[in-house]
Write a protein that holds these residues in place. Structure first.
Motif, PDB file in Angstrom:
ATOM      1  N   TRP A 187       0.846  -1.199   0.000  1.00 59.71           N
ATOM      2  CA  TRP A 187       0.000   0.000   0.000  1.00 59.71           C
ATOM      3  C   TRP A 187       0.872   1.236   0.000  1.00 59.71           C
ATOM      4  N   VAL A 268       0.427  10.579   0.949  1.00 56.75           N
ATOM      5  CA  VAL A 268       0.857   9.989   2.230  1.00 56.75           C
ATOM      6  C   VAL A 268       1.902  10.886   2.888  1.00 56.75           C
ATOM      7  N   VAL A 271       0.196  14.057   4.333  1.00 55.15           N
ATOM      8  CA  VAL A 271      -0.538  13.797   5.581  1.00 55.15           C
ATOM      9  C   VAL A 271       0.442  13.653   6.744  1.00 55.15           C
ATOM     10  N   LEU A 275       0.889  16.477   9.782  1.00 52.58           N
ATOM     11  CA  LEU A 275       0.518  16.105  11.152  1.00 52.58           C
ATOM     12  C   LEU A 275       1.708  16.196  12.103  1.00 52.58           C
ATOM     13  N   LEU A 277       4.264  14.003  11.921  1.00 52.14           N
ATOM     14  CA  LEU A 277       4.761  12.640  12.152  1.00 52.14           C
ATOM     15  C   LEU A 277       6.112  12.386  11.497  1.00 52.14           C
ATOM     16  N   VAL A 300       6.582   1.330  11.634  1.00 49.81           N
ATOM     17  CA  VAL A 300       5.352   0.720  11.096  1.00 49.81           C
ATOM     18  C   VAL A 300       5.438   0.463   9.585  1.00 49.81           C
ATOM     19  N   LEU A 301       6.354   1.137   8.913  1.00 46.52           N
ATOM     20  CA  LEU A 301       6.452   0.943   7.456  1.00 46.52           C
ATOM     21  C   LEU A 301       7.183  -0.363   7.142  1.00 46.52           C
TER      22      LEU A 301
ATOM     23  N   PHE B 188      -5.743  19.523  10.463  1.00 45.21           N
ATOM     24  CA  PHE B 188      -6.464  18.311  10.850  1.00 45.21           C
ATOM     25  C   PHE B 188      -6.536  18.251  12.363  1.00 45.21           C
ATOM     26  N   ASN B 267      -9.420  10.876   4.178  1.00 41.53           N
ATOM     27  CA  ASN B 267      -8.088  10.669   3.601  1.00 41.53           C
ATOM     28  C   ASN B 267      -7.031  10.528   4.696  1.00 41.53           C
ATOM     29  N   VAL B 268      -7.043  11.435   5.663  1.00 45.40           N
ATOM     30  CA  VAL B 268      -6.060  11.365   6.748  1.00 45.40           C
ATOM     31  C   VAL B 268      -6.240  10.063   7.532  1.00 45.40           C
ATOM     32  N   THR B 270      -7.506   7.273   6.493  1.00 44.67           N
ATOM     33  CA  THR B 270      -7.134   6.128   5.667  1.00 44.67           C
ATOM     34  C   THR B 270      -5.616   5.959   5.610  1.00 44.67           C
ATOM     35  N   VAL B 271      -4.909   7.072   5.452  1.00 45.31           N
ATOM     36  CA  VAL B 271      -3.440   6.991   5.422  1.00 45.31           C
ATOM     37  C   VAL B 271      -2.921   6.448   6.748  1.00 45.31           C
ATOM     38  N   LEU B 272      -3.368   7.046   7.847  1.00 45.67           N
ATOM     39  CA  LEU B 272      -2.864   6.627   9.157  1.00 45.67           C
ATOM     40  C   LEU B 272      -3.227   5.173   9.438  1.00 45.67           C
ATOM     41  N   ASN B 274      -4.025   2.701   7.248  1.00 48.31           N
ATOM     42  CA  ASN B 274      -3.347   1.741   6.367  1.00 48.31           C
ATOM     43  C   ASN B 274      -1.872   1.585   6.707  1.00 48.31           C
ATOM     44  N   LEU B 275      -1.262   2.636   7.222  1.00 42.73           N
ATOM     45  CA  LEU B 275       0.152   2.528   7.604  1.00 42.73           C
ATOM     46  C   LEU B 275       0.332   1.801   8.934  1.00 42.73           C
ATOM     47  N   GLY B 276      -0.752   1.621   9.667  1.00 41.02           N
ATOM     48  CA  GLY B 276      -0.633   0.976  10.976  1.00 41.02           C
ATOM     49  C   GLY B 276      -0.421   1.957  12.108  1.00 41.02           C
ATOM     50  N   LEU B 277      -0.583   3.250  11.827  1.00 39.35           N
ATOM     51  CA  LEU B 277      -0.325   4.259  12.866  1.00 39.35           C
ATOM     52  C   LEU B 277      -1.501   4.434  13.824  1.00 39.35           C
ATOM     53  N   VAL B 297       0.428   9.341  17.540  1.00 38.35           N
ATOM     54  CA  VAL B 297      -0.479  10.159  16.720  1.00 38.35           C
ATOM     55  C   VAL B 297      -1.225  11.149  17.611  1.00 38.35           C
ATOM     56  N   LEU B 301      -1.159  15.394  17.372  1.00 40.56           N
ATOM     57  CA  LEU B 301      -2.378  16.105  16.956  1.00 40.56           C
ATOM     58  C   LEU B 301      -2.689  17.228  17.942  1.00 40.56           C
TER      59      LEU B 301
END
Lengths: 412, 412
Positions: A187, A268, A271, A275, A277, A300-301, B188, B267-268, B270-272, B274-277, B297, B301
């Protein structure tokens, strides 16, 4: 004549360096590899053994090293009798390893500028901040130090020199374009260490235009490039080591570096960056734990070295050089196409590691036989490009040129 | 008749609860607020003092508490003489505070289901997993425990009951729609604790349709809703506490919860994700540090409580209830509009905290005067909605209804 090679580092590029050294160990002598984690060195040597990569019977030995400990690196150089050190460890260790080479007389090769872990993006002049301050020391000690001899920087510097010497009378601009049109099937992943990868893009973008440093934000300036094999690709103005050294040699030319990014990568990145990160400054969690966000993102990547088995597609990296020839405007594009699957089949690494790892071994061969054993510090564009490019043609990175006369292989 | 209130928690919702208790301290008696960090309680009391919110002279005292320590909570209830506990602390503490109320006889009110920190998304039946297992104990001890008496769950449960009782003969479906059309002006931010906010959306989405639990992925089912004041808004099927309790009372109706999200939030997220964050499972950094990505995270924020001063715009939350009336298909929409700036001016908190914080104080007033002092455990739809909704009309959350007869204020 120099022999016996010590490789510093055990990542994807080191994997390729190890295989290519093994394939040429008749000319390079004893091989050694050292990293903080010896097990990673053992795994690389196992891969060399599994593929039967050693050209002739010889030794390949793993060591554990803290590459920031100059005394330890110097001791290892002396113990191993290495006369050539290929530093493909983290960009944070360069100056410590270079110092060990100056102390021991070993030749030093690396593939990227030194970075201070506490700084996101060094301010130009990049080589001037660290490496070039030791140029006089190298000359005094007669130590050969070839800086930035991966693909970019490295091969692209040789391409620029060749274009300026042989194909154009005057040059207006050097645009280095780096396109990875491959797919890793995940992904999202960076292609090399996320900590280094993201740090390249979180700061100011520097380019050399109109005789001065220009600044932009990352992803501010994008341009579509029509490239051989990979087709039309969008790339973005990016700061990169070779913009500095090439602009020092060719101050009247615009020197720009362009890296290809897909919209998904940019989204990606945007975002994560917005944030906070991608910050290397620690934050404190509600529970009081101090953490560097970028290190968590890295955790995590996917490990970039895990991408290689599934990587498909090709890379295209080259230099568009514009100027005049015989009084008329002229442009040449000198480039290489590499294939991820072929790279993996040969060395167990993907194409990006392959393009970065083959050139320093070609350079080591030229140091070993004396051609590039210049006994001072040099960037690649200061050295004769032809023997280097000829070696690359033989070692898996064929060079091509595209100009008014057509698109053809380039050899000498 | 019960008096003296202990507030557990010191976040944005607690801020509103404190102000509303102060505005009604003639009926609620002594006020106390307790949280892990006493300084946050002190700041809330300072805000109450600054705004002159106390209706009559009285006491408002801050305490430090570990709300997971039942014995400590019970001791604090006894020491303070609190007969009403409003638990607006983390969702992880509910069962510990409830147990303290059962031991001491104090009434218990909360605004969200209990969660186990180790589980991302509890599997239905949510109230059945924890709270309802103590229903018999509450009844035996004569302890009033009103579950989920925020806005959603809470007021929306009362809206559903009212629609079923007074406006329709049979009901086919209850669609609760929660739209925040406000803007916090940040790139965000979540509107409440990111740890709780994201956990709602990382697991399976449950809804009650055709007499059974249905499952979807988050953001899989979206629908545009035509809402008063805020206009047409896209909302997504989401799992939420009240879907369980309402489906238990109205098993023949479809019960769905829809939350509004903009494309940027999705979107934010989904990115976080999917990356596992957004994972609550620890990862190990290259340096060996164990870290929960979601906590990092949260650390980067904005603190949701910091959004309030700049928050503009309105929220619209309500129930679309469909069924039959006098043999013909009929639909009612019962709803509230809240304004972020008005909420901040009155209580120092934004509109989302306001909608969540006013209802438990209205419920506390009904427990105090005996109307809702039912001496057992109850969800809001089991209680007479009219006195509750009338109080909300007076306390800053006016109720409205829109049906075939038009759009009008709702009071009794």
């Amino acid at each position: 004549m120099k022999k016996n090679v010590l490789i510093i580092g055990a990542g994807g590029v080191a994997q390729v360096v190890a295989h290519k050294c093994a394939q040429n160990n008749d000319r390079l002598g004893d091989l050694h590899i050292a990293s903080r984690t010896k097990a990673k060195c053992d795994a690389i040597i196992q891969s060399v053994t599994d593929k039967g990569a050693m050209k002739v019977a010889g030794s390949f030995t793993a060591h554990s090293i803290d590459a920031m400990d100059t005394a330890a690196v110097a001791a290892l150089i002396r113990d191993t009798g290495a006369q050539i050190v290929i530093n493909v460890g983290s960009a944070f260790v360069n100056m410590y390893v270079l110092e060990a080479c100056i102390q021991t007389g070993a030749a030093y090769l690396d593939t990227a500028i030194h970075e201070d872990p506490a700084k996101i993006c060094e301010i130009p002049p990049w080589y001037g901040n660290y490496e070039w301050k030791r140029r006089a020391d190298c000359a005094a000690a007669g130590v050969t130090a070839i800086l930035g001899v991966g693909f970019d920087p490295g091969v692209v510097n040789a391409y620029a020199r060749l274009a300026a010497d042989d194909y154009l009378d005057t040059i207006y601009s050097i645009d280095i374009v780096d396109i990875n049109a491959g797919s890793h099937g995940r992904w999202f992943s960076t292609n090399f260490d996320p900590e280094i990868n993201f740090r390249e893009f979180t700061g100011t973008v520097y380019s050399w235009q109109n005789g001065a440093w220009q600044t932009n934000k990352m992803f501010e300036v994008g341009k579509e490039w029509d490239m051989p094999v990979v087709g039309t690709q969008k790339a973005y103005l990016t700061g990169h080591d070779e913009v500095h050294s090439l602009s020092a040699r060719y101050p009247d030319a615009d020197v720009r570096f362009w890296m290809g990014f897909g919209d998904h990568y940019i989204n990606v990145f945007t975002v994560l960056n917005n944030l906070g990160l991608l910050s290397e400054r620690p934050v404190k969690t509600a529970e009081g734990l101090e953490v560097v966000p970028l290190k968590v993102v890295k955790a995590v990547l996917p490990d970039p070295s895990s991408l290689a088995p599934d990587y498909t597609g090709k890379t295209c990296i080259g230099d568009f050089v514009r100027g005049t020839k015989d009084g008329a405007p002229a442009e040449v594009f000198i480039y290489n196409i590499a294939d991820h699957e072929e790279a993996y089949a040969e060395t167990g690494a993907q194409g990006i590691s392959y393009t970065a790892g083959v050139p320093p071994v070609a350079a080591a061969l030229l140091v070993a036989d004396g051609t590039w054993d210049v006994k001072t510090m040099a960037n690649v564009e200061e050295l004769d490009p032809k023997p280097f490019l000829n070696l690359l043609n033989q070692m898996g990175l064929p060079n091509r040129i595209k100009d008014a006369k057509g698109d053809r292989a380039l050899s000498f």
